[in-house]
Design a protein around this motif. Structure first.
Motif, mmCIF file in Angstrom:
data_model
loop_
_atom_site.group_PDB
_atom_site.id
_atom_site.type_symbol
_atom_site.label_atom_id
_atom_site.label_comp_id
_atom_site.label_asym_id
_atom_site.label_seq_id
_atom_site.Cartn_x
_atom_site.Cartn_y
_atom_site.Cartn_z
ATOM 1 N N GLN A 48 22.389 27.429 -43.512
ATOM 2 C CA GLN A 48 23.761 26.935 -43.661
ATOM 3 C C GLN A 48 24.270 27.398 -45.019
ATOM 4 O OE1 GLN A 48 24.506 22.851 -44.974
ATOM 5 N NE2 GLN A 48 25.752 22.529 -43.132
ATOM 6 N N GLN A 49 25.430 28.057 -45.022
ATOM 7 C CA GLN A 49 26.002 28.506 -46.287
ATOM 8 C C GLN A 49 27.385 27.904 -46.463
ATOM 9 O OE1 GLN A 49 26.545 32.784 -46.858
ATOM 10 N NE2 GLN A 49 26.279 32.539 -49.079
ATOM 11 N N ILE A 50 27.461 26.925 -47.355
ATOM 12 C CA ILE A 50 28.743 26.319 -47.700
ATOM 13 C C ILE A 50 29.448 27.237 -48.681
ATOM 14 C CG2 ILE A 50 29.791 24.338 -48.868
ATOM 15 C CD1 ILE A 50 27.544 22.633 -47.645
ATOM 16 N N LEU A 51 30.752 27.297 -48.598
ATOM 17 C CA LEU A 51 31.554 28.198 -49.416
ATOM 18 C C LEU A 51 31.189 28.084 -50.897
ATOM 19 C CD1 LEU A 51 33.897 30.235 -49.326
ATOM 20 C CD2 LEU A 51 35.448 28.323 -49.780
ATOM 21 N N GLY A 52 30.874 29.206 -51.498
ATOM 22 C CA GLY A 52 30.563 29.236 -52.918
ATOM 23 C C GLY A 52 29.120 28.917 -53.257
ATOM 24 N N GLN A 53 28.293 28.727 -52.240
ATOM 25 C CA GLN A 53 26.891 28.395 -52.481
ATOM 26 C C GLN A 53 25.970 29.406 -51.814
ATOM 27 O OE1 GLN A 53 25.960 24.310 -51.547
ATOM 28 N NE2 GLN A 53 27.873 23.541 -52.421
ATOM 29 N N GLY A 54 24.707 29.332 -52.178
ATOM 30 C CA GLY A 54 23.718 30.170 -51.543
ATOM 31 C C GLY A 54 23.288 29.590 -50.212
ATOM 32 N N PRO A 55 22.709 30.410 -49.349
ATOM 33 C CA PRO A 55 22.237 29.904 -48.054
ATOM 34 C C PRO A 55 21.162 28.835 -48.226
ATOM 35 C CG PRO A 55 22.296 32.313 -48.092
ATOM 36 C CD PRO A 55 22.488 31.850 -49.497
ATOM 37 N N LYS A 56 21.262 27.809 -47.424
ATOM 38 C CA LYS A 56 20.285 26.721 -47.444
ATOM 39 C C LYS A 56 19.537 26.718 -46.110
ATOM 40 C CE LYS A 56 20.424 21.787 -46.680
ATOM 41 N NZ LYS A 56 21.316 20.614 -46.593
ATOM 42 N N LEU A 57 18.222 26.780 -46.194
ATOM 43 C CA LEU A 57 17.423 26.844 -44.971
ATOM 44 C C LEU A 57 17.517 25.549 -44.187
ATOM 45 C CD1 LEU A 57 15.305 28.437 -43.278
ATOM 46 C CD2 LEU A 57 13.546 27.261 -44.627
ATOM 47 N N LEU A 58 17.865 25.662 -42.908
ATOM 48 C CA LEU A 58 17.889 24.498 -42.020
ATOM 49 C C LEU A 58 16.582 24.403 -41.232
ATOM 50 C CD1 LEU A 58 21.512 24.690 -40.567
ATOM 51 C CD2 LEU A 58 20.646 23.101 -42.301
ATOM 52 N N ILE A 59 16.190 25.520 -40.637
ATOM 53 C CA ILE A 59 15.002 25.513 -39.794
ATOM 54 C C ILE A 59 14.418 26.908 -39.732
ATOM 55 C CG2 ILE A 59 16.297 25.882 -37.644
ATOM 56 C CD1 ILE A 59 14.276 23.937 -36.289
ATOM 57 N N GLN A 60 13.086 26.961 -39.649
ATOM 58 C CA GLN A 60 12.363 28.221 -39.561
ATOM 59 C C GLN A 60 11.408 28.161 -38.388
ATOM 60 O OE1 GLN A 60 10.633 29.507 -43.277
ATOM 61 N NE2 GLN A 60 9.013 30.678 -42.267
ATOM 62 N N PHE A 61 11.482 29.185 -37.548
ATOM 63 C CA PHE A 61 10.590 29.306 -36.392
ATOM 64 C C PHE A 61 9.592 30.434 -36.609
ATOM 65 C CE2 PHE A 61 12.656 26.620 -33.234
ATOM 66 C CZ PHE A 61 13.984 26.596 -33.622
ATOM 67 N N GLN A 62 8.391 30.227 -36.145
ATOM 68 C CA GLN A 62 7.414 31.284 -36.042
ATOM 69 C C GLN A 62 7.119 31.393 -34.552
ATOM 70 O OE1 GLN A 62 6.494 33.211 -38.444
ATOM 71 N NE2 GLN A 62 4.882 34.387 -37.446
ATOM 72 N N GLN B 156 25.783 17.934 -32.964
ATOM 73 C CA GLN B 156 26.393 16.915 -32.123
ATOM 74 C C GLN B 156 26.126 15.532 -32.686
ATOM 75 O OE1 GLN B 156 24.793 16.839 -28.105
ATOM 76 N NE2 GLN B 156 26.361 15.453 -27.368
ATOM 77 N N PRO B 157 27.151 14.812 -33.152
ATOM 78 C CA PRO B 157 28.536 15.215 -33.309
ATOM 79 C C PRO B 157 28.775 15.871 -34.669
ATOM 80 C CG PRO B 157 28.309 12.927 -33.880
ATOM 81 C CD PRO B 157 26.926 13.419 -33.511
ATOM 82 N N ALA B 158 29.786 16.711 -34.746
ATOM 83 C CA ALA B 158 30.076 17.412 -35.995
ATOM 84 C C ALA B 158 30.830 16.508 -36.966
ATOM 85 C CB ALA B 158 30.895 18.659 -35.709
ATOM 86 N N LYS B 159 30.583 16.744 -38.254
ATOM 87 C CA LYS B 159 31.291 16.061 -39.318
ATOM 88 C C LYS B 159 32.069 17.101 -40.141
ATOM 89 C CE LYS B 159 28.125 12.154 -39.997
ATOM 90 N NZ LYS B 159 27.314 11.406 -40.999
ATOM 91 N N LEU B 160 33.025 16.613 -40.914
ATOM 92 C CA LEU B 160 33.832 17.526 -41.731
ATOM 93 C C LEU B 160 32.953 18.362 -42.662
ATOM 94 C CD1 LEU B 160 36.843 15.211 -42.690
ATOM 95 C CD2 LEU B 160 36.764 16.975 -40.900
ATOM 96 N N GLU B 161 31.910 17.721 -43.208
ATOM 97 C CA GLU B 161 31.053 18.421 -44.179
ATOM 98 C C GLU B 161 30.159 19.481 -43.555
ATOM 99 O OE1 GLU B 161 31.111 15.070 -43.732
ATOM 100 O OE2 GLU B 161 29.086 14.222 -43.822
ATOM 101 N N ASP B 162 30.201 19.598 -42.224
ATOM 102 C CA ASP B 162 29.428 20.654 -41.560
ATOM 103 C C ASP B 162 30.161 21.993 -41.588
ATOM 104 O OD1 ASP B 162 28.447 18.312 -38.957
ATOM 105 O OD2 ASP B 162 27.495 18.755 -40.884
ATOM 106 N N SER B 163 31.390 21.997 -42.082
ATOM 107 C CA SER B 163 32.143 23.245 -42.199
ATOM 108 C C SER B 163 31.386 24.188 -43.123
ATOM 109 C CB SER B 163 33.536 22.983 -42.749
ATOM 110 O OG SER B 163 34.306 22.223 -41.841
ATOM 111 N N ALA B 164 31.032 25.341 -42.603
ATOM 112 C CA ALA B 164 30.191 26.281 -43.343
ATOM 113 C C ALA B 164 30.012 27.531 -42.483
ATOM 114 C CB ALA B 164 28.819 25.669 -43.637
ATOM 115 N N VAL B 165 29.336 28.510 -43.056
ATOM 116 C CA VAL B 165 28.888 29.662 -42.274
ATOM 117 C C VAL B 165 27.431 29.428 -41.904
ATOM 118 C CG1 VAL B 165 28.434 32.136 -42.267
ATOM 119 C CG2 VAL B 165 30.502 31.248 -43.376
ATOM 120 N N TYR B 166 27.120 29.583 -40.644
ATOM 121 C CA TYR B 166 25.745 29.408 -40.171
ATOM 122 C C TYR B 166 25.154 30.798 -39.931
ATOM 123 C CZ TYR B 166 26.754 24.541 -40.130
ATOM 124 O OH TYR B 166 27.082 23.274 -40.556
ATOM 125 N N LEU B 167 24.145 31.088 -40.721
ATOM 126 C CA LEU B 167 23.514 32.400 -40.716
ATOM 127 C C LEU B 167 22.180 32.346 -40.006
ATOM 128 C CD1 LEU B 167 24.150 33.229 -44.468
ATOM 129 C CD2 LEU B 167 25.146 34.505 -42.558
#
Lengths: 114, 114
Positions: free
Chosen positions: A36-50, A80-91
């Motif tokens: 998850q990358q919020i505007l002006g910040q670095g990407p933050k890892l949400l989940i990693q799969f192997q 689900q459900p989305a919140k305002l603070e979920d606005s971001a780029v999902y990479l």
């Protein structure tokens, strides 16, 4: 070589609605990441799969976010459900293995929650 | 806790000058440090990495320096070009249990003036 594919590129939803993002990693890449990358910040890892197993989901808000990679190839991330603070780029990114420092990123999905 | 951050949020240089982007890290257990470049509307792109037992590594027009004494990482870009304009992130590869993961810093915006 095809890169990491993500869809959709853009999504606008109202708060409390649901949304899903799709990722197809580079062929043969065992490790898949959702950031998850919020505007002006670095990407933050949400989940990693192997392959099809989760190796790290410590920063995934599990009350509203879920992700799966059932066949060890493509993956979906759902909110689900989305919140305002979920606005971001999902990479989405993939790498040959978790030890590889070179992760290949998709263009991302820009989510706006209104 | 673990953190990777940058000293300067923005850097403006003239075309042809050399650029230096700095990064501070706090997790001395990380075994690799990586620089990524992110152009507007795109996902991050791997530039170069350096192993923790090295203090310098050179690539094409880029050099990464690692000072473990003060936990500092820098990226030097020689003869900066307009195409180098982007946000640059440092990242570290650390271990969480038996797994490896990439943690990104906040980023520095590099603007190259013609």
């Amino acid at each position: 070589e095809a890169g990491v594919a993500q869809s959709p590129r853009y999504k606008i939803i109202e708060k409390r609605q649901s949304v899903a993002f799709w990722c197809n990693p580079i062929s043969g890449h065992a490790t898949l990441y959702w950031y998850q990358q919020i505007l002006g910040q670095g990407p933050k890892l949400l989940i990693q799969f192997q392959n099809n197993g989760v190796v790290d989901d410590s920063q995934l808000p599990k009350d509203r976010f879920s992700a799966e990679r059932l066949k060890g190839v493509d993956s979906t991330l759902k909110i689900q459900p989305a919140k305002l603070e979920d606005s971001a780029v999902y990479l989405c990114a993939s790498s040959l293995g978790e030890k590889n420092t070179e992760a290949f990123f998709g263009q991302g999905t820009r989510l706006t929650v209104v | 806790g673990e953190s990777v951050g940058l000293h300067l949020p923005t850097l403006s240089v003239q075309e042809g000058d050399n650029s230096i982007i700095n990064c501070a890290y706090s997790n001395s257990a990380s075994d690799y440090f990586i620089w990524y470049k992110q152009e507007s509307g795109k996902g991050p792109q791997f530039i170069i990495d350096i192993r923790s037992n090295m203090d310098k590594r050179q690539g094409q027009r880029v050099t990464v320096l690692l000072n473990k004494t003060v936990k500092h990482l820098s990226l030097q870009i020689a003869a900066t070009q307009p195409g180098d304009s982007a946000v640059y992130f440092c990242a570290e590869r650390g271990r969480g249990g038996s797994n490896y993961k990439l943690t990104f810093g906040k980023g520095t915006l590099l603007t190259v003036n013609p």
